[in-house]
Scaffold this active site. Structure first.
Site, PDB file in Angstrom:
ATOM      1  N   ASP A   1       0.834  -1.207   0.000  1.00 55.90           N
ATOM      2  CA  ASP A   1       0.000   0.000   0.000  1.00 55.90           C
ATOM      3  C   ASP A   1       0.867   1.255   0.000  1.00 55.90           C
ATOM      4  O   ASP A   1       0.460   2.304   0.480  1.00 55.90           O
ATOM      5  CB  ASP A   1      -0.928  -0.009   1.221  1.00 55.90           C
TER       6      ASP A   1
ATOM      7  N   ASP B   1      -3.184  -3.040  -2.624  1.00 56.10           N
ATOM      8  CA  ASP B   1      -4.243  -2.036  -2.680  1.00 56.10           C
ATOM      9  C   ASP B   1      -4.080  -1.182  -3.936  1.00 56.10           C
ATOM     10  O   ASP B   1      -2.993  -1.110  -4.514  1.00 56.10           O
ATOM     11  CB  ASP B   1      -4.175  -1.126  -1.432  1.00 56.10           C
ATOM     12  N   ASN B   2      -5.156  -0.534  -4.378  1.00 54.41           N
ATOM     13  CA  ASN B   2      -5.122   0.496  -5.425  1.00 54.41           C
ATOM     14  C   ASN B   2      -4.653   0.019  -6.793  1.00 54.41           C
ATOM     15  O   ASN B   2      -4.027   0.794  -7.539  1.00 54.41           O
ATOM     16  CB  ASN B   2      -4.197   1.654  -4.998  1.00 54.41           C
TER      17      ASN B   2
HETATM   18  N1  LIG Z   1       8.299   2.218   2.712  1.00 55.62           N
HETATM   19  C1  LIG Z   1       8.024   3.006   1.641  1.00 55.62           C
HETATM   20  N2  LIG Z   1       8.764   2.918   0.517  1.00 55.62           N
HETATM   21  C2  LIG Z   1       8.462   3.718  -0.522  1.00 55.62           C
HETATM   22  N3  LIG Z   1       7.487   4.651  -0.517  1.00 55.62           N
HETATM   23  C3  LIG Z   1       6.764   4.784   0.602  1.00 55.62           C
HETATM   24  C4  LIG Z   1       6.981   3.976   1.702  1.00 55.62           C
HETATM   25  N4  LIG Z   1       6.096   4.336   2.668  1.00 55.62           N
HETATM   26  C5  LIG Z   1       5.355   5.327   2.157  1.00 55.62           C
HETATM   27  N5  LIG Z   1       5.756   5.628   0.940  1.00 55.62           N
HETATM   28  C6  LIG Z   1       5.275   6.739   0.171  1.00 55.62           C
HETATM   29  C7  LIG Z   1       3.898   6.503  -0.371  1.00 55.62           C
HETATM   30  O1  LIG Z   1       2.948   6.466   0.686  1.00 55.62           O
HETATM   31  C8  LIG Z   1       1.588   6.587   0.301  1.00 55.62           C
HETATM   32  C9  LIG Z   1       1.233   5.505  -0.733  1.00 55.62           C
HETATM   33  N6  LIG Z   1      -0.246   5.435  -0.960  1.00 55.62           N
HETATM   34  C10 LIG Z   1      -0.809   6.176  -1.915  1.00 55.62           C
HETATM   35  O2  LIG Z   1      -0.151   6.954  -2.588  1.00 55.62           O
HETATM   36  C11 LIG Z   1      -2.306   6.103  -2.110  1.00 55.62           C
HETATM   37  C12 LIG Z   1      -2.941   7.106  -2.844  1.00 55.62           C
HETATM   38  C13 LIG Z   1      -4.333   7.098  -3.035  1.00 55.62           C
HETATM   39  C14 LIG Z   1      -4.990   8.154  -3.834  1.00 55.62           C
HETATM   40  C15 LIG Z   1      -4.597   9.491  -3.706  1.00 55.62           C
HETATM   41  C16 LIG Z   1      -5.212  10.477  -4.456  1.00 55.62           C
HETATM   42  C17 LIG Z   1      -6.257  10.148  -5.325  1.00 55.62           C
HETATM   43  F1  LIG Z   1      -6.879  11.118  -6.024  1.00 55.62           F
HETATM   44  C18 LIG Z   1      -6.677   8.829  -5.465  1.00 55.62           C
HETATM   45  C19 LIG Z   1      -6.034   7.828  -4.719  1.00 55.62           C
HETATM   46  C20 LIG Z   1      -5.108   6.077  -2.467  1.00 55.62           C
HETATM   47  C21 LIG Z   1      -4.479   5.078  -1.723  1.00 55.62           C
HETATM   48  O3  LIG Z   1      -5.197   4.068  -1.147  1.00 55.62           O
HETATM   49  C22 LIG Z   1      -3.087   5.081  -1.545  1.00 55.62           C
HETATM   50  O4  LIG Z   1      -2.522   4.051  -0.836  1.00 55.62           O
HETATM   51 MG   LIG Z   2      -3.971   2.468  -0.578  1.00 54.42          MG
END
Ligand SMILES: Nc1ncnc2c1ncn2CCOCCNC(=O)c1cc(-c2ccc(F)cc2)cc(O)c1O
Ligand SMILES: [Mg+2]
Length: 215
Positions: free
Chosen positions: A141, A169-170
């Protein structure tokens, strides 16, 4: 200075959820996201599918990539027997700090390890850090373009075994097309799609469940 969204979500939990009661923490976050402010938790509709997949897997070792505020961490950990451990990786220190407090409010802190850092850096160290062979269950996720490189890294590090379940997810919104291609057309995986909606909206989304068939 203004508070951040994760801080406002944590405040909603501390005000509305009962300490030590994971279900009340889940309900408080879903209520906040439905009525006050959208946040990127897996949510109640996809969360119910996550619950079912966790329960049918009965995992002893769990990895989550992308903790955010700890909503899915609480959802998964509340279903795990006492002796199990969940490792969750979050690169944003502010998210990790809020997640630890949400997890503590749920009373699940003894079963969870929140690691701060990049998944790609931490995955190769996990076998030694935790004395584990393989993960029974992995929840993806985090950044959607990290799903594919990270599942390949998990394979290369020998952290997936026959029967390991990876739930992503997603896979529709925001989408992970390269990841979907890989798990759907690679004989090492048996994959299936669960149609749902983007958390707290009517936008189409879904989860992909991929079972590792072994080397
Ligand atoms: N350990 C790691 N290594 C690398 N990277 C890492 C990390 N830990 C964190 N990060 C950074 C990323 O963290 C957030 C990732 N999740 C999402 O971006 C997300 C976005 C939406 C979404 C947003 C806007 C819309 F319009 C529509 C949908 C919906 C969701 O359910 C999502 O999960
Ligand atoms: Mg998500």
């Amino acid at each position: 200075t203004r508070t951040t969204r994760p801080q406002r979500l944590l405040q909603a939990v501390s005000i509305n959820a009962v300490r030590g009661d994971p279900d009340s923490v889940i309900k408080a976050i879903d209520h906040f996201c439905k009525h006050t402010e959208w946040a990127m938790n897996v949510g109640d509709e996809k969360g119910a599918i996550l619950d079912l997949v966790v329960m049918e897997t009965c995992p002893s070792t769990v990895l989550e990539l992308g903790t955010y505020c700890g909503y899915s961490t609480v959802r998964i950990t509340r279903l795990l027997p006492p002796a199990t451990k969940l490792i969750t990786v979050e690169m944003n220190p502010e998210y990790a700090h809020v997640a630890r407090q949400v997890i503590q409010h749920a009373g699940l802190q003894d079963k969870v390890c929140v690691l701060e850092g990049e998944s790609a850096d931490l995955i190769p160290k996990m076998a030694n850090m935790f004395g584990i062979q393989a993960f029974d269950f992995v929840f993806l996720d985090h950044w959607k373009d990290h799903y594919l490189p990270d599942i390949r890294l998990l394979e290369d590090c020998g952290l997936l075994a026959q029967g390991s379940v990876v739930l992503a997810d997603n896979v529709v919104c925001p989408g992970a097309p390269d990841y979907l291609n890989y798990v759907r057309y690679n004989l090492k995986y048996s994959s299936r799609f669960y149609q749902a909606h983007l958390e707290y909206t009517r936008v189409l989304d879904g989860l992909e469940r991929s079972e590792y068939q072994g080397d």
